[in-house]
Write a protein that holds these residues in place. Sequence first.
Motif, short mmCIF file in Angstrom:
data_model
loop_
_atom_site.label_atom_id
_atom_site.label_comp_id
_atom_site.label_asym_id
_atom_site.label_seq_id
_atom_site.Cartn_x
_atom_site.Cartn_y
_atom_site.Cartn_z
N GLY A 73 -33.16 -28.17 -4.94
CA GLY A 73 -33.48 -26.89 -5.57
C GLY A 73 -34.34 -27.06 -6.81
N LYS A 74 -34.05 -28.10 -7.57
CA LYS A 74 -34.83 -28.36 -8.78
C LYS A 74 -36.28 -28.71 -8.41
N ILE A 75 -36.45 -29.57 -7.41
CA ILE A 75 -37.78 -30.00 -6.99
C ILE A 75 -38.59 -28.83 -6.42
N THR A 76 -37.93 -28.00 -5.61
CA THR A 76 -38.64 -26.89 -4.95
C THR A 76 -38.71 -25.63 -5.82
N GLU A 120 -33.83 -21.66 -7.34
CA GLU A 120 -32.64 -21.57 -8.19
C GLU A 120 -31.36 -21.33 -7.39
N ARG A 121 -31.49 -20.63 -6.27
CA ARG A 121 -30.30 -20.38 -5.44
C ARG A 121 -29.75 -21.70 -4.88
N THR A 122 -30.62 -22.53 -4.33
CA THR A 122 -30.19 -23.81 -3.78
C THR A 122 -29.63 -24.70 -4.89
N ARG A 123 -30.27 -24.65 -6.03
CA ARG A 123 -29.79 -25.42 -7.18
C ARG A 123 -28.38 -24.98 -7.58
#
Length: 72
Positions: free
Chosen positions: A24-27, A30-33
Motif C-alpha cells: 500500500g505504501k509503494i502503490t 491508503e486502504r491497502t496500507r
Amino acid sequence: MRERTGGRHGTADKMKGKAKEKTGKITGDERTRGEGRTEQMKGKAKEALHDVKENLAGAKDSLKGKGRRKAH
C-alpha cells in the motif's frame, strides 16, 4: 490437546499485514496500507491471547501443585 489459532499464534497475520502495508505504501493505496496495519494488529492480538492462555495454564498448574504437597 489445545487448539492452535492462526499460523504460529499470529505470526502469519503479522507477516501478511506487513506485506500489505508495504504494498500500500509503494502503490500509494491508503486502504491497502490500512488493511495491512489491521492484519498486523490482529496477529499481535493473537500472540497476546496465546501468552495469556499459557500464563493462566501455568498458574493453574502451580496452584494445583501447592495444595497436594505431602508433609515429610
